[in-house]
Motif scaffolding. Structure first.
Motif, short mmCIF file in Angstrom:
data_model
loop_
_atom_site.label_atom_id
_atom_site.label_comp_id
_atom_site.label_asym_id
_atom_site.label_seq_id
_atom_site.Cartn_x
_atom_site.Cartn_y
_atom_site.Cartn_z
N VAL A 42 0.84 -1.20 0.00
CA VAL A 42 0.00 0.00 0.00
C VAL A 42 0.88 1.25 0.00
O VAL A 42 0.66 2.18 -0.79
CB VAL A 42 -0.94 -0.01 1.22
CG1 VAL A 42 -1.51 1.38 1.48
CG2 VAL A 42 -2.08 -1.00 1.01
N LEU A 43 1.88 1.29 0.88
CA LEU A 43 2.77 2.45 0.96
C LEU A 43 3.57 2.61 -0.33
O LEU A 43 3.68 3.72 -0.87
CB LEU A 43 3.72 2.29 2.15
CG LEU A 43 4.78 3.38 2.32
CD1 LEU A 43 4.14 4.76 2.43
CD2 LEU A 43 5.64 3.10 3.55
N PHE A 44 4.11 1.51 -0.85
CA PHE A 44 4.91 1.59 -2.07
C PHE A 44 4.06 2.02 -3.26
O PHE A 44 4.52 2.76 -4.13
CB PHE A 44 5.58 0.24 -2.34
CG PHE A 44 7.03 0.38 -2.71
CD1 PHE A 44 7.96 0.76 -1.75
CD2 PHE A 44 7.47 0.12 -3.99
CE1 PHE A 44 9.30 0.89 -2.08
CE2 PHE A 44 8.81 0.25 -4.32
CZ PHE A 44 9.73 0.63 -3.37
N SER A 45 2.82 1.57 -3.30
CA SER A 45 1.92 1.96 -4.39
C SER A 45 1.62 3.45 -4.32
O SER A 45 1.57 4.15 -5.34
CB SER A 45 0.62 1.15 -4.31
OG SER A 45 0.88 -0.23 -4.43
N PHE A 46 1.39 3.95 -3.12
CA PHE A 46 1.16 5.38 -2.92
C PHE A 46 2.38 6.18 -3.40
O PHE A 46 2.24 7.17 -4.13
CB PHE A 46 0.90 5.67 -1.45
CG PHE A 46 0.87 7.13 -1.09
CD1 PHE A 46 -0.27 7.88 -1.29
CD2 PHE A 46 2.00 7.74 -0.57
CE1 PHE A 46 -0.28 9.24 -0.97
CE2 PHE A 46 1.99 9.09 -0.25
CZ PHE A 46 0.85 9.84 -0.45
N LEU A 47 3.57 5.74 -3.03
CA LEU A 47 4.79 6.43 -3.43
C LEU A 47 5.03 6.33 -4.93
O LEU A 47 5.56 7.26 -5.55
CB LEU A 47 5.99 5.84 -2.67
CG LEU A 47 5.97 6.04 -1.15
CD1 LEU A 47 7.10 5.26 -0.50
CD2 LEU A 47 6.08 7.52 -0.81
N PHE A 48 4.61 5.22 -5.52
CA PHE A 48 4.71 5.05 -6.97
C PHE A 48 3.85 6.10 -7.67
O PHE A 48 4.30 6.77 -8.60
CB PHE A 48 4.26 3.65 -7.35
CG PHE A 48 4.37 3.33 -8.82
CD1 PHE A 48 5.52 2.75 -9.34
CD2 PHE A 48 3.31 3.59 -9.69
CE1 PHE A 48 5.61 2.45 -10.70
CE2 PHE A 48 3.40 3.30 -11.04
CZ PHE A 48 4.56 2.72 -11.55
N GLY A 49 2.62 6.25 -7.22
CA GLY A 49 1.74 7.25 -7.81
C GLY A 49 2.29 8.65 -7.61
O GLY A 49 2.26 9.48 -8.53
N TYR A 50 2.79 8.93 -6.42
CA TYR A 50 3.36 10.24 -6.12
C TYR A 50 4.54 10.54 -7.04
O TYR A 50 4.64 11.61 -7.65
CB TYR A 50 3.82 10.27 -4.65
CG TYR A 50 4.04 11.66 -4.10
CD1 TYR A 50 5.13 12.43 -4.46
CD2 TYR A 50 3.14 12.21 -3.19
CE1 TYR A 50 5.33 13.70 -3.95
CE2 TYR A 50 3.33 13.48 -2.67
CZ TYR A 50 4.42 14.21 -3.04
OH TYR A 50 4.61 15.48 -2.54
N GLY A 51 5.44 9.55 -7.15
CA GLY A 51 6.64 9.74 -7.96
C GLY A 51 6.33 9.91 -9.44
O GLY A 51 6.96 10.73 -10.13
#
Length: 387
Positions: A62-71
């Motif tokens: 969940v956290l990595f997916s959020f960061l992926f979208g942010y990046g």
């Protein structure tokens, strides 16, 4: 890269630890045993499994997916040239190829191919309003609830088939992973294919929801000014903490077979709702607490460690898989299905520290990590300077 935010890299470095803790059991034993009723034979191993379930499972993708979208939103903002579309989809295609190779040669639970498939849709969201992105994120979580409800209602048939074939499947898995290089790759490919329904129905709706939420956060510069963001996060924190603790407690008790093995339909629906929303809630708590820590004087000594790993997150993610495969497969040290859940959990720390040290040494010499260099060179269709 312009507009690079240190706290985002810090979170990526932290996420690598959690992802490793979740992935390690799938390296160390047949996937059919992970979180199964017969997985652990000692109390210590059961405690190790409970820790992974409560604090790590479902929280870190969940956290990595959020960061992926942010990046990806930041990358789109930084690349407004006429050929930005071709660059974007070249990057997505390159990421997909890396994920495919990762799933065949290293890890059955690869997430990169899923990110590439779902990430292709992000291009079409780049001009959507903030409210639209939030609504889509929530809608995807609702879809996730229904998907998990469907999986829960269908698991009885799956379990009966699995119990019939389990001895044969376990024997095949042990023989292959403790065999040679190609035998393990063939078995891993089979396991990867078998895991596709789980990835699609269990993870994809939540992953895309977090992509949208990451887009929203980047669009509104949520992490550019922590003092501006902190009051809103502080108001949400108590409610997210209550939901996160209670929901993940239910998830742990259910997934580790402490509650009834034959729950009613009502309880299955409750478990699906709790699982879907409590994991992001606890993840939010991690982000809030880490945000306070990062923006305090206490974090200065740790920032370079986490941020450097975050800048080399793709290299570290694939590198962790390579090390774990070497530890457990027959062509390496051959510890497959020989270590208990507690020891496997403890292994998380030295492996993560090893890549932290390697990252610090590497960044002293090179500007990009090796996998970041490959992906960026492919994206820009030219040889990027690595020094």
């Amino acid at each position: 890269m312009k507009n690079r935010i240190g706290f985002i890299d810090f979170l990526r470095g932290f996420a690598l630890l959690g992802i490793l803790a979740v992935n390690l059991p799938y390296f160390s034993k047949p996937m059919y045993l992970v979180a199964s009723l017969g997985e652990n034979s000692t109390l210590l191993d059961s405690i190790g499994s409970w820790i992974v379930a409560f604090f790590f499972e479902s929280k870190f993708y969940v956290l990595f997916s959020f960061l992926f979208g942010y990046g990806f939103f930041i990358q789109l903002e930084n690349n407004q040239e006429a050929n930005s579309r071709s660059r974007y989809f070249r990057r997505i295609f390159g990421l997909g190829i890396l994920g495919l190779l990762h799933g065949i040669f290293l890890f059955i639970g690869d997430i990169l191919l899923s990110y590439a498939i779902l990430g292709a849709l992000l291009w079409f969201l780049r001009n959507k309003s903030s409210s639209w992105l939030l609504k889509l994120s929530l809608f995807c979580l609702v879809i996730a609830v229904f998907c998990r409800m469907g999986m829960s209602l269908a698991e009885g048939e799956f379990k009966s088939q699995l119990e019939t074939n389990l001895p044969r499947l376990l024997e095949e898995s042990r023989k292959a992973y403790l065999g040679g290089f190609w035998e393990s790759n063939v078995q891993r490919t089979k396991d990867t294919i078998l895991s596709i329904p789980f990835l699609v129905f269990y993870q994809w709706p939540t992953v895309f929801s977090m992509f949208c939420l990451g887009f929203f956060a980047a669009k509104n510069s949520i992490f550019s000014d922590w003092e501006r963001t902190k009051p809103g996060f502080r108001k949400l924190f108590p409610w997210a903490l209550i939901l996160g603790i209670l929901g993940n407690l239910i998830y742990t008790l259910h997934s580790r077979h402490i509650l009834s093995e034959n729950p009613s339909v009502f309880l299955k629906i409750l478990y699906a709702i709790s699982d879907t929303f409590s994991a992001p809630a606890l993840t939010f708590c991690y982000v809030y607490l880490l945000g306070n820590y990062y923006n305090s004087g206490r974090s200065f000594a740790d920032r370079i460690w986490f941020e450097t790993m975050g800048k080399l997150s793709l290299t570290c993610y694939l590198g962790e898989s390579l090390i774990c495969t070497w530890i457990f497969c027959g062509w390496g040290l051959g510890y497959f299905d020989q270590l208990g859940s507690y020891i496997v959990l403890v292994l998380t720390v030295p492996i993560w520290i090893f890549f932290g040290v390697v990252s610090l040494i590497w960044k002293r010499i090179f500007f990009l990590g090796p996998m970041e260099w490959i992906l960026r060179s492919w994206t820009y269709w030219e040889k990027i300077k690595i020094l």
